[in-house]
Design a protein around this motif. Structure first.
Motif, PDB file in Angstrom:
ATOM      1  N   TYR A  94      -7.141  28.330  -0.482  1.00 43.41           N
ATOM      2  CA  TYR A  94      -8.218  27.602   0.319  1.00 43.41           C
ATOM      3  C   TYR A  94      -8.414  26.892  -0.924  1.00 43.41           C
ATOM      4  O   TYR A  94      -8.638  26.991  -1.866  1.00 43.41           O
ATOM      5  CB  TYR A  94      -9.431  28.273   0.848  1.00 43.41           C
ATOM      6  CG  TYR A  94     -10.126  27.651   1.664  1.00 43.41           C
ATOM      7  CD1 TYR A  94      -9.729  27.251   2.428  1.00 43.41           C
ATOM      8  CD2 TYR A  94     -11.223  27.273   1.489  1.00 43.41           C
ATOM      9  CE1 TYR A  94     -10.920  26.549   3.349  1.00 43.41           C
ATOM     10  CE2 TYR A  94     -11.656  26.741   2.012  1.00 43.41           C
ATOM     11  CZ  TYR A  94     -11.682  26.095   3.307  1.00 43.41           C
ATOM     12  OH  TYR A  94     -12.919  25.813   4.120  1.00 43.41           O
ATOM     13  N   VAL A  95      -8.631  25.766  -0.396  1.00 38.82           N
ATOM     14  CA  VAL A  95      -8.525  24.310  -1.039  1.00 38.82           C
ATOM     15  C   VAL A  95      -9.645  23.349  -0.686  1.00 38.82           C
ATOM     16  O   VAL A  95      -9.230  23.007   0.000  1.00 38.82           O
ATOM     17  CB  VAL A  95      -7.038  23.212  -1.416  1.00 38.82           C
ATOM     18  CG1 VAL A  95      -7.722  22.324  -2.919  1.00 38.82           C
ATOM     19  CG2 VAL A  95      -6.230  24.757  -2.121  1.00 38.82           C
ATOM     20  N   LEU A  96     -10.756  23.140  -1.466  1.00 39.66           N
ATOM     21  CA  LEU A  96     -11.476  21.548  -1.513  1.00 39.66           C
ATOM     22  C   LEU A  96     -11.286  20.227  -1.873  1.00 39.66           C
ATOM     23  O   LEU A  96     -11.525  20.469  -3.628  1.00 39.66           O
ATOM     24  CB  LEU A  96     -13.364  22.287  -1.635  1.00 39.66           C
ATOM     25  CG  LEU A  96     -13.501  23.691  -0.310  1.00 39.66           C
ATOM     26  CD1 LEU A  96     -14.525  24.667  -1.088  1.00 39.66           C
ATOM     27  CD2 LEU A  96     -13.735  23.194   1.046  1.00 39.66           C
ATOM     28  N   ALA A  97     -11.838  19.584  -1.339  1.00 37.82           N
ATOM     29  CA  ALA A  97     -11.350  18.061  -1.886  1.00 37.82           C
ATOM     30  C   ALA A  97     -12.818  17.407  -2.026  1.00 37.82           C
ATOM     31  O   ALA A  97     -12.987  17.342  -0.861  1.00 37.82           O
ATOM     32  CB  ALA A  97     -10.728  17.161  -1.369  1.00 37.82           C
ATOM     33  N   GLY A 104     -11.403   9.317   7.049  1.00 38.99           N
ATOM     34  CA  GLY A 104     -10.665   9.331   8.291  1.00 38.99           C
ATOM     35  C   GLY A 104      -9.696  10.268   8.488  1.00 38.99           C
ATOM     36  O   GLY A 104      -8.568   9.971   9.804  1.00 38.99           O
ATOM     37  N   GLN A 105      -9.545  11.541   7.648  1.00 42.40           N
ATOM     38  CA  GLN A 105      -8.738  12.728   7.952  1.00 42.40           C
ATOM     39  C   GLN A 105      -9.529  13.726   8.679  1.00 42.40           C
ATOM     40  O   GLN A 105     -10.969  13.905   8.679  1.00 42.40           O
ATOM     41  CB  GLN A 105      -8.509  13.111   6.960  1.00 42.40           C
ATOM     42  CG  GLN A 105      -8.162  12.711   5.957  1.00 42.40           C
ATOM     43  CD  GLN A 105      -7.083  12.716   5.116  1.00 42.40           C
ATOM     44  OE1 GLN A 105      -6.379  13.742   5.014  1.00 42.40           O
ATOM     45  NE2 GLN A 105      -6.738  12.058   3.759  1.00 42.40           N
ATOM     46  N   MET A 106      -8.648  14.607  10.167  1.00 43.75           N
ATOM     47  CA  MET A 106      -9.860  15.115  10.807  1.00 43.75           C
ATOM     48  C   MET A 106      -9.783  16.877   9.840  1.00 43.75           C
ATOM     49  O   MET A 106      -9.073  17.900   9.592  1.00 43.75           O
ATOM     50  CB  MET A 106      -9.073  15.324  12.122  1.00 43.75           C
ATOM     51  CG  MET A 106      -8.885  14.361  13.020  1.00 43.75           C
ATOM     52  SD  MET A 106     -10.074  14.305  13.250  1.00 43.75           S
ATOM     53  CE  MET A 106     -10.863  15.169  14.733  1.00 43.75           C
ATOM     54  N   THR A 139      -6.767  10.436  -3.774  1.00 38.29           N
ATOM     55  CA  THR A 139      -6.046   9.579  -2.711  1.00 38.29           C
ATOM     56  C   THR A 139      -5.982  10.540  -1.710  1.00 38.29           C
ATOM     57  O   THR A 139      -6.629  11.416  -1.671  1.00 38.29           O
ATOM     58  CB  THR A 139      -4.634   9.375  -3.454  1.00 38.29           C
ATOM     59  OG1 THR A 139      -3.633  10.779  -3.694  1.00 38.29           O
ATOM     60  CG2 THR A 139      -4.217   8.872  -5.319  1.00 38.29           C
ATOM     61  N   ASN A 140      -5.926   9.194  -1.007  1.00 42.84           N
ATOM     62  CA  ASN A 140      -5.934   9.905   0.657  1.00 42.84           C
ATOM     63  C   ASN A 140      -5.264  11.273   0.917  1.00 42.84           C
ATOM     64  O   ASN A 140      -4.880  12.421   1.093  1.00 42.84           O
ATOM     65  CB  ASN A 140      -5.520   9.035   1.825  1.00 42.84           C
ATOM     66  CG  ASN A 140      -6.631   8.086   2.141  1.00 42.84           C
ATOM     67  OD1 ASN A 140      -7.537   8.602   1.150  1.00 42.84           O
ATOM     68  ND2 ASN A 140      -6.681   6.790   2.395  1.00 42.84           N
TER      69      ASN A 140
END
Length: 257
Positions: A94-97, A104-106, A139-140
């Motif tokens: 599990y990774v959190l950014a 704009g990402q769901m 980055t996105n």
């Protein structure tokens, strides 16, 4: 805050959180040695010990990084270097950014407190929090590799956080969520509350001294004395407080004689 010289003091005894419990901290392409060192310090403050560096700018190790860590060199000594984000997160579940702007990402978006509650609930899983470059963040595409986002409730007028500050906030939130946030000292009273007998004796000493100094207007003496007793009651004096007050009064009356 006390400033310490990391070169002259005895290294602190480190009580580590067992591996796999605290989240891994991943810095993506960090540039400044000071930021990496201060990140290690922030991690150590709250019991985080696993640091992964993705393609650090200008190589590794960096000059000055250990000095900036202020003694948290155990974090730096174990830091691992990775060529890509995909490589750095390959063994994780599990990774959190972290990001300061909407991408704009769901993805689910957490505050640090809510995110670390999620981390604690995933006991037994390997988890990491990714932090981006000093100037431009992640980055996105890098954010797209994460399961969810952490963002900070900062002022919209000045949303930029230093890298180590962001790590510090996450580390603090994790320590709270994991139940490890016991205060290092309590501030409890070292002297017991003063007894009624001690307070009455203090009132008598104070009023005698003020009488001798001509403090009271004759017609208001009783009112003023009662008001001063109420004031002292509100202070919730300890036995030591009473002894200190009475000692001060004795010194003043001796000086006046």
């Amino acid at each position: 805050m006390t400033t310490r010289d990391p070169q002259s003091e005895t290294p602190p005894k480190i009580t580590e959180v067992p591996p796999g419990i605290a989240p891994v901290v991943i810095l993506v392409e960090p540039q400044l040695a000071e930021n990496i060192g201060m990140t290690a310090r922030a991690m150590a403050n709250f019991g985080l010990s696993e640091l992964r560096l993705v393609n650090p700018k200008n190589g590794w190790p960096k000059k000055g990084v250990r000095e900036a860590a202020s003694g948290a060199t155990h974090v730096l000594d174990r830091a691992t270097i990775h060529g890509t984000v995909a490589e750095a997160i390959g063994d994780l579940h599990y990774v959190l950014a972290t990001t300061a702007r909407e991408r704009g990402q769901m993805k689910r978006v957490f505050s640090p407190e809510a995110a670390m509650g999620e981390v604690v609930a995933r006991e037994g899983q390997r988890i990491a929090v990714m932090f981006g470059r000093e100037r431009v963040g992640l980055t996105n595409e890098e954010v797209s590799l994460a399961d969810a986002i952490i963002t900070f409730p900062v002022s919209p007028d000045f949303p930029s956080l230093n890298l180590a500050q962001a790590v510090l906030l996450v580390g603090y939130a994790w320590r709270q969520a994991s139940g490890r946030a016991a205060l290092p000292f309590s501030g409890e009273l070292l002297s017991p509350p003063a007894s009624r007998e001690a307070l009455v004796a203090l009132f008598g000493s104070l009023e005698t001294a003020l009488d001798g100094a001509g403090f009271y207007p004759p017609e208001k003496r009783e009112i003023i004395a009662r008001n001063m007793r109420d004031m002292l009651h509100r202070m919730s004096l300890t036995e030591q407080d009473v002894r200190t007050f009475r000692g001060a009064l004795r010194a003043l009356t001796r000086k006046g004689t």
